[in-house]
Design a protein around this motif. Structure first.
Motif, mmCIF file in Angstrom:
data_model
loop_
_atom_site.group_PDB
_atom_site.id
_atom_site.type_symbol
_atom_site.label_atom_id
_atom_site.label_comp_id
_atom_site.label_asym_id
_atom_site.label_seq_id
_atom_site.Cartn_x
_atom_site.Cartn_y
_atom_site.Cartn_z
ATOM 1 N N CYS B 166 -0.158 -2.144 0.976
ATOM 2 C CA CYS B 166 -1.176 -2.336 2.026
ATOM 3 C C CYS B 166 -1.491 -3.817 2.179
ATOM 4 O O CYS B 166 -1.770 -4.512 1.216
ATOM 5 C CB CYS B 166 -2.442 -1.564 1.668
ATOM 6 N N GLY B 170 -6.016 -3.560 8.830
ATOM 7 C CA GLY B 170 -7.094 -2.862 9.531
ATOM 8 C C GLY B 170 -6.635 -1.961 10.664
ATOM 9 O O GLY B 170 -7.452 -1.415 11.404
ATOM 10 N N ALA B 171 -5.330 -1.761 10.799
ATOM 11 C CA ALA B 171 -4.828 -0.886 11.864
ATOM 12 C C ALA B 171 -5.330 0.546 11.680
ATOM 13 O O ALA B 171 -5.587 1.264 12.644
ATOM 14 C CB ALA B 171 -3.304 -0.889 11.874
ATOM 15 N N LEU B 183 -7.987 4.986 4.581
ATOM 16 C CA LEU B 183 -6.603 4.734 4.169
ATOM 17 C C LEU B 183 -6.527 3.421 3.397
ATOM 18 O O LEU B 183 -5.894 3.347 2.339
ATOM 19 C CB LEU B 183 -5.657 4.708 5.376
ATOM 20 N N CYS B 231 -0.027 2.996 10.380
ATOM 21 C CA CYS B 231 0.014 1.990 9.317
ATOM 22 C C CYS B 231 1.374 1.304 9.284
ATOM 23 O O CYS B 231 2.405 1.958 9.175
ATOM 24 C CB CYS B 231 -0.260 2.624 7.956
ATOM 25 N N PRO B 232 1.400 -0.028 9.373
ATOM 26 C CA PRO B 232 2.691 -0.724 9.376
ATOM 27 C C PRO B 232 3.415 -0.610 8.035
ATOM 28 O O PRO B 232 4.617 -0.846 7.959
ATOM 29 C CB PRO B 232 2.310 -2.179 9.668
ATOM 30 N N ILE B 235 1.522 3.596 4.397
ATOM 31 C CA ILE B 235 0.617 4.112 3.365
ATOM 32 C C ILE B 235 0.325 5.585 3.664
ATOM 33 O O ILE B 235 -0.011 5.946 4.788
ATOM 34 C CB ILE B 235 -0.702 3.307 3.334
HETATM 35 S S1 SF4 Z 1 -3.087 0.184 8.339
HETATM 36 FE FE1 SF4 Z 1 -2.007 0.369 6.381
HETATM 37 S S2 SF4 Z 1 -1.579 -1.739 5.775
HETATM 38 FE FE2 SF4 Z 1 -3.130 -1.877 7.382
HETATM 39 S S3 SF4 Z 1 -5.091 -1.850 6.228
HETATM 40 FE FE3 SF4 Z 1 -4.665 0.260 6.768
HETATM 41 S S4 SF4 Z 1 -3.601 1.081 4.971
HETATM 42 FE FE4 SF4 Z 1 -3.503 -1.175 4.788
#
Ligand code: SF4
Ligand code: HEM
Ligand code: FES
Lengths: 292, 253
Positions: B166, B170-171, B183, B231-232, B235
């Motif tokens: 991660c 913040g996506a 997440l 999530c890029p 996760i």
């Molecule tokens: S989208 Fe995925 S990488 Fe981005 S903050 Fe949320 S959990 Fe972390």
């Protein structure tokens, strides 16, 4: 600190949502089994079942748990939804929506539809069963003695019965009250969940009548004016329930931290449950409405 | 792969002078955008055009431009990090768009991520969550122990590593209809919970991080699963379930 966290935190609220939601799924299964007697069994069995459900102490405890669960689930769900709306004060001009299911995004709307349904459903059936003084009665048991014959059944052989039952065995409440007065105090009439007529002289139970939930249910969905509308609304509410469960069933396990090798099976069962249970509920009013 | 070509696009971009201003979507036309350019290069091109027109360029976050720092943060055509999967905005390419497309570009929307200017939001709420418990108090500098002195099952090590991927972009918050940070926090909690080094502070960690998360004004998770998809770093929702377990365990103590 740890203990208060179990009531107030976002995660704890989700535990309660999940626990009450899953308990309500169990309730649905039980309620469905009872309701199915409306179409797969006879009036007598259904009414016996209804009487059992209103009087059995174990069922009583379960039913209070159910009321509390519905209240808690609805209040908690609405509170969570308000907080969630507040977490995004400015919305997006464009949203895509492809990354989550329609049901999962509309749990509160679906839940509110279910809540409105539960309230009207309880007014229509539960409240009548519990509080309605004019609830029709039906013979549950009758003493074999002559007196009972004469009292209860108007046949060709006893042309002057003290009151009449129709071919299904229903007795109007008014007639029962007449018995008490006409018998000039010879019989006592006790009424709570069942109506009991007792011969004052020897204490012999002559007649036991029970509430005819079957009759009012059939009448409700067969009603010439409102029966069709009631059936349609019932089916629509079951549609909302299906979507609520489609997301909710598996979601509850995730909330409780259960995400492991059984998860695919839980998801599969949840979807099956979400389809089968509402459909079985919904076919009951449909069959009642359209039969004969 | 087809050869790069140039396309003409229309952009609808959120402009907001500062954190107090109201802000609105502005429409821009941009011609001759190479499909080989990245999305951020396209924004650079637009900014050059704006500067040449003596207009204020658009502020947007970026740093590494190679998908590792988590700074870039755009909500593009209704999706966090735009219409591709497993990538950050800086890894999005203009070949995902067609000639004549209208592209909406908005900042992350969350009460806990207030807009600072245009497309830039303040994500320090994540830092405060991290500071509330996302660490181990074991001294890891100086007399470093041999890496294999504490045996860790391979599956645990892998899961911890996956969670540690991660980048805190913040996506997940941006895409979640509830603006929930579960997440992110789930990943941060899991990363430590799976390793023996993290066990010492496990109870306080999850309680403190969740408390901070709630205080920051993030919403509650309803398991829609949108975060996992957007999530890029891929996760998994399993991390949220693990956090829920850890939280239950910790609350019982
Ligand atoms: S989208 Fe995925 S990488 Fe981005 S903050 Fe949320 S959990 Fe972390
Ligand atoms: C028989 C009736 C019902 C059943 C079986 C049921 C079942 C469930 C289940 C299993 C969940 C998932 C819980 C979780 O994700 O942890 C859920 C979620 C939810 N339910 Fe119900 N529910 C019922 C009625 C209602 C009612 C009356 C409301 C009233 C508003 C409601 C509102 C919600 C909401 C808002 C959620 C999402 C909450 C969240 O995920 O945070 N439900 N329900
Ligand atoms: S700019 Fe670093 S991840 Fe996109």
């Amino acid at each position: 600190m740890a203990k208060s966290a179990l009531l107030k935190s976002s995660i704890a609220k989700k535990y309660w949502m999940a626990l009450t939601g899953l308990f309500l799924c169990l309730f649905l299964a039980g309620h469905l089994a009872g309701n199915l007697q409306l179409i797969f069994s006879d009036a007598k069995h259904f009414n016996d079942y209804a009487l059992f459900m209103t009087t059995n102490p174990a069922v009583k405890i379960l039913s209070y748990l159910t009321y509390v669960s519905i209240l808690f689930h609805a209040i908690d769900g609405i509170m969570l939804t308000i907080q969630n709306k507040a977490a995004r004060p400015v919305g997006y001009a464009k949203t895509d929506g492809s990354s989550s299911s329609l049901a999962s995004r509309n749990m509160a709307v679906l839940g509110t539809i279910i809540l409105v349904f539960i309230v009207t459903h309880m007014v229509n059936f539960w409240a009548k069963m519990h509080f309605d003084k004019n609830m029709p009665l039906v013979v549950k048991e009758m003493n074999n003695g002559m007196m009972a014959q004469k009292l209860a059944v108007g046949t060709k052989d006893s042309p002057n019965p003290m009151f009449n039952v129709d071919e299904k065995g229903s007795i109007s409440d008014k007639i029962l009250n007449d018995i008490k007065t006409q018998s000039q105090g010879q019989y006592d009439l006790y009424k709570k969940d069942v109506v009991t007529i007792v011969n004052k002289k020897d204490g012999e139970v002559i007649f036991i009548g029970q509430k005819d939930l079957h009759k009012i249910t059939v009448a409700f969905f067969k009603d010439a004016k409102t029966g069709l509308l009631a059936t349609i609304l019932y089916v629509l509410a079951m549609g909302a329930l299906a979507f609520h469960l489609w997301h909710g069933f598996q979601s509850a396990f995730q909330s409780l931290g259960i995400n492991n090798k059984f998860t695919p099976a839980i998801k599969g069962f949840g979807k099956l449950f979400a389809i089968v249970v509402p459909i079985l509920f919904a076919i009951i009013p449909i069959i009642i409405h359209f039969k004969k | 792969m087809s050869a790069a070509k140039n396309i003409n696009i229309t952009l609808k971009i959120w402009r907001q002078k500062d954190s107090k201003a109201k802000g609105q979507l502005e429409t821009y036309k941009l011609d001759n955008v190479s499909t080989a350019s990245s999305f951020l290069e396209m924004l650079d091109q637009l900014n050059e055009q704006l500067v040449s027109e003596r207009k204020e360029p658009i502020a947007f976050d970026h740093d590494c431009r190679e998908g590792i720092c988590g700074m870039c943060s755009l909500y593009i055509n209704g999706r966090a990090h735009g219409p591709d999967t497993g990538i950050t905005t800086c890894q999005l390419h203009m070949r995902m768009f067609k000639d004549g497309d209208t592209i909406y570009v908005e900042p992350w929307r969350s009460r806990a991520f207030p807009v600072i200017k245009d497309l830039v939001v303040d994500r320090s709420a994540f830092d405060r969550i991290q500071q509330a418990g996302g660490f181990v108090s074991v001294n890891t500098s100086g007399r470093t122990m041999d890496a294999n002195a504490i045996p860790i099952p391979k599956t645990d090590a892998d899961k911890s590593f996956e969670a540690a991927a991660c980048i805190g972009c913040g996506a997940c918050v941006a895409t979640c209809k509830n603006g929930s940070a579960m997440l992110f926090v789930g990943a941060k909690v899991s990363q430590y919970a799976l390793l023996p080094q993290g066990k010492v502070e496990a109870t306080q960690r999850v309680l403190n991080m969740v408390r901070q998360m709630d205080e920051e004004g993030f919403g509650n998770c309803t398991n829609t699963g949108a975060c996992e998809i957007e999530c890029p770093k891929g996760i998994s929702l399993e991390n949220i379930a693990r956090m829920n377990r850890e939280y239950l365990k910790a609350s019982m103590k």
